[in-house]
Design an enzyme around this catalytic site. Structure first.
Site, mmCIF file in Angstrom:
data_model
loop_
_atom_site.group_PDB
_atom_site.id
_atom_site.type_symbol
_atom_site.label_atom_id
_atom_site.label_comp_id
_atom_site.label_asym_id
_atom_site.label_seq_id
_atom_site.Cartn_x
_atom_site.Cartn_y
_atom_site.Cartn_z
ATOM 1 N N CYS A 293 0.772 -1.351 -0.478
ATOM 2 C CA CYS A 293 0.391 0.589 0.185
ATOM 3 C C CYS A 293 0.771 1.452 0.056
ATOM 4 C CB CYS A 293 -0.947 -0.071 1.146
ATOM 5 S SG CYS A 293 -1.856 -1.651 1.192
ATOM 6 N N ASN B 81 -10.280 -0.513 0.963
ATOM 7 C CA ASN B 81 -8.714 -0.204 0.737
ATOM 8 C C ASN B 81 -8.527 -0.758 -0.758
ATOM 9 O OD1 ASN B 81 -5.786 -1.013 0.835
ATOM 10 N ND2 ASN B 81 -5.818 -1.571 2.843
ATOM 11 N N HIS C 199 -3.030 7.455 3.615
ATOM 12 C CA HIS C 199 -3.435 5.899 3.206
ATOM 13 C C HIS C 199 -5.033 5.223 3.275
ATOM 14 C CE1 HIS C 199 -4.189 1.618 1.308
ATOM 15 N NE2 HIS C 199 -3.712 1.048 2.800
#
Length: 331
Positions: free
Chosen positions: A114, A283, A253
């Site tokens: 990520c 996500n 994030h």
């Protein structure tokens, strides 16, 4: 003297297939209230049929080339952050290069989970600063849904699929990527795992087989992030000579809305400065930051020009932080 870096265009792409919390309740023991209370997620997008990370990355990158009126033949390098590609090789970067017609570009993948967009941003900055390249296409793309255990409610509710892209160029004026830091912590490698199916030669000793689904120690990841991210954010603020009050927007994030709220409070970023879109997409790995930037600009939440602090964490564990400038031409 090093070259300055310009962020000329940025955009993103998500699949059309929407999976709501109520949809998930049909395949796993959960419900909308349970998911929303713990994650802030209402729905996510997932690939369908033959869609994959390379296709999503191509679509996001094409938007960026069109938005910036850039000839594909002028791109010199394509960097793709892809932690869940559909093939180990050829690279997603080479597939995207072919689909775009960027015949003059070198192309390679990186893997930082990520944190991939910020890791890629750092590499692009280094290449442009050194003078080796002047036009770089950065793509972050993942189809994580292909590797989720859809019987595990602790992980399947979290992830969606998506891609982000940015065009980075040599700048003759201001520097849009002045401060950037990367961190890797291999000692914490077991917090998030995705094994690749593999098998030893039959003439060798048989190897142990592992699950090919994402496995995550959710509570430990939360503790890790709440301990490490504030330290890294404070570090880059100190390096830049800025405080949180000097930053126009904070874009972390998009992993968990409750985590974002806790981090923002700890770092003294008021709600109006924090940009999120996890509610709609879940996500989406390294695509989450470029997607939030794009929607923030298009939706009027981000006023240009502005200074933005971005930060991400991912399996590895990896962490990336950067202070970037978004200018009027990104509208």
């Amino acid at each position: 003297m090093s070259n300055a870096v310009k962020i000329s265009a940025i955009d993103f792409c998500v699949p059309e297939t929407v999976v709501t919390n109520n949809d998930l309740a049909n395949i796993v023991d959960t419900n909308d209230e349970w998911i929303n209370q713990r994650t802030g997620i209402r729905e996510r997008r997932v690939v369908s049929g033959e869609e994959n990370a390379s296709i999503l990355g191509f679509k996001a990158a094409k938007k960026v080339l069109e938005k910036s009126a850039t000839n594909p033949l002028d791109i010199e390098l394509i960097i793709v952050a892809a932690s869940s590609p559909h093939k180990s090789y050829p690279s997603a970067a080479c597939e995207i290069q072919a689909a775009l017609g960027c015949k003059n570009a070198a192309a390679f993948d990186i893997k930082a989970a990520c944190s991939g967009f910020i890791y890629g941003l750092s590499i692009a900055k280094a290449y442009i600063s050194s003078g080796m390249y002047e036009k770089i296409l950065l793509v972050s793309t993942d189809a994580t849904s292909k590797f989720v255990d859809w019987t595990d409610r602790s992980t399947c509710v979290l992830f969606g699929d998506g891609a982000g892209a940015a065009l980075l160029e040599k700048s003759n004026s201001g520097n849009d990527v002045e401060f950037i830091n990367l961190v890797a912590d291999g000692d914490s490698k077991d917090l998030i795992i995705l094994d690749i199916p593999n098998e030893n030669c039959p003439l060798a000793e048989k190897n142990e087989q592992h699950s090919s689904h994402i496995m995550m120690q959710g509570r430990e990841v939360y503790k890790y992030v709440m301990q490490k991210i504030p330290l890294e954010v404070k570090k880059i603020l100190t390096q830049s000579g800025k405080t949180s009050a000097d930053i126009d927007y904070f874009i972390p994030h998009q992993a968990n809305l409750r985590m974002i709220e806790a981090l923002s409070e700890r770092l003294k970023f008021p709600e109006e400065k924090v940009i999120t879109n996890i509610q709609k997409y879940g996500n989406i790995s390294a695509a989450s930051i470029p997607s939030a930037i794009t929607e923030g600009i298009e939706g009027g939440k981000i006023k240009l020009p502005c200074d933005v602090l971005i930060c991400a964490f991912g399996a590895g564990m990896t962490i990336g932080t950067a202070i970037i400038t978004l200018r009027e031409y990104l509208k």
